[in-house]
Design a protein around this motif. Structure first.
Motif, PDB file in Angstrom:
ATOM      1  N   VAL A 107      -9.371 -65.456  -0.300  1.00  0.00           N
ATOM      2  CA  VAL A 107     -10.116 -66.709  -0.415  1.00  0.00           C
ATOM      3  C   VAL A 107     -10.473 -66.994  -1.875  1.00  0.00           C
ATOM      4  CG1 VAL A 107     -12.264 -67.885   0.233  1.00  0.00           C
ATOM      5  CG2 VAL A 107     -10.965 -66.603   1.959  1.00  0.00           C
ATOM      6  N   VAL A 110      -7.283 -67.912  -3.874  1.00  0.00           N
ATOM      7  CA  VAL A 110      -6.821 -69.281  -3.637  1.00  0.00           C
ATOM      8  C   VAL A 110      -7.762 -70.282  -4.315  1.00  0.00           C
ATOM      9  CG1 VAL A 110      -6.416 -71.049  -1.868  1.00  0.00           C
ATOM     10  CG2 VAL A 110      -5.543 -68.718  -1.547  1.00  0.00           C
ATOM     11  N   THR A 130      -2.544 -69.371   7.062  1.00  0.00           N
ATOM     12  CA  THR A 130      -2.937 -70.701   7.514  1.00  0.00           C
ATOM     13  C   THR A 130      -4.326 -70.671   8.139  1.00  0.00           C
ATOM     14  OG1 THR A 130      -0.666 -71.424   7.863  1.00  0.00           O
ATOM     15  CG2 THR A 130      -2.365 -72.562   9.119  1.00  0.00           C
ATOM     16  N   LEU A 133      -7.044 -70.089   5.475  1.00  0.00           N
ATOM     17  CA  LEU A 133      -7.231 -71.252   4.600  1.00  0.00           C
ATOM     18  C   LEU A 133      -7.994 -72.365   5.318  1.00  0.00           C
ATOM     19  CD1 LEU A 133      -3.716 -71.345   2.921  1.00  0.00           C
ATOM     20  CD2 LEU A 133      -5.854 -70.488   1.941  1.00  0.00           C
ATOM     21  N   LEU A 138      -9.856 -74.612   2.598  1.00  0.00           N
ATOM     22  CA  LEU A 138      -9.044 -74.598   1.380  1.00  0.00           C
ATOM     23  C   LEU A 138      -7.763 -75.424   1.490  1.00  0.00           C
ATOM     24  CD1 LEU A 138      -9.503 -70.846   0.471  1.00  0.00           C
ATOM     25  CD2 LEU A 138     -10.519 -72.831  -0.682  1.00  0.00           C
ATOM     26  N   ALA A 139      -7.354 -75.790   2.689  1.00  0.00           N
ATOM     27  CA  ALA A 139      -6.141 -76.585   2.873  1.00  0.00           C
ATOM     28  C   ALA A 139      -6.489 -78.065   2.818  1.00  0.00           C
ATOM     29  CB  ALA A 139      -5.478 -76.251   4.203  1.00  0.00           C
TER      30      ALA A 139
END
Length: 193
Positions: A107, A110, A130, A133, A138-139
């Motif tokens: 985390v 990213v 996926t 995130l 985060l996506a």
């Protein structure tokens, strides 16, 4: 702030698995009959031409066996030039570059790369990444290439326990092969009545 886009090739019943892995998945390369120049061009356009990639270690190992040897074309050239950010505990064994290990905290790794200057980041082929995130917000976008097949078995796109989320449809396009490309923007927690 760079955008993080999740790209996934998926069956109508949510399967993303393309390799046998350890569970003897019977439908290896099920999406191959649908690969067309139009699909490749649509994928490349969705990437934005210049991009970096985020990969889990298994996806990195699979892709690094193909793309460095692929014939020169816009997609291969962009992917080979992209910085590969890899979630791995063995960064010393990475060879397909340029690359960077994310470090022990996915985390935070990213968040760090999203805050840097550079092109958008595309995540390919990792249901584990996926879910993490999405859980941590985060996506920014999810792009699904939905194939007109049912597989009935295999690894699913969203792992059990993925937090409930809302998405907003940005665009949708049907390709001549029957694939439907749908792009969604993350819209926060699940909205209920």
């Amino acid at each position: 702030m760079r955008k993080l886009k999740i790209f996934e090739h998926i069956s109508l019943d949510g399967v993303i698995q393309h390799t046998a892995d350890d569970d003897n998945f019977p439908y290896v390369d099920w999406n191959t009959p649908y690969r067309t120049p139009a699909g490749r061009d649509a994928l490349f356009a969705a990437c934005g031409g210049s991009f970096d990639v985020l990969l889990g270690r298994r996806a990195y190992d699979i892709l690094s066996g193909f793309w460095p040897k692929a014939p020169s074309n816009p997609m291969a050239d962009a992917l080979n030039a992209a910085t590969k950010y890899i979630a791995t505990h063995r960064p010393e064994s990475l060879e397909w570059g340029p690359f960077e290990g994310l470090g022990p905290d996915l985390v935070e790794g990213v968040r760090r790369i999203k805050s840097q200057d550079g092109p958008d980041i595309v995540l390919w082929g990792s249901s584990t990444l996926t879910s993490t995130l999405l859980e941590h917000g985060l996506a920014d976008e999810v792009l699904l290439f939905v194939y007109p097949v049912l597989l009935g078995t295999g690894k699913r796109f969203f792992a059990e326990g993925t937090p409930a989320r809302s998405f907003e449809l940005i665009s949708s396009k049907a390709l001549p092969s029957g694939i439907v490309m749908s792009t969604y923007k993350a819209a926060g927690p699940l909205k209920t009545a």
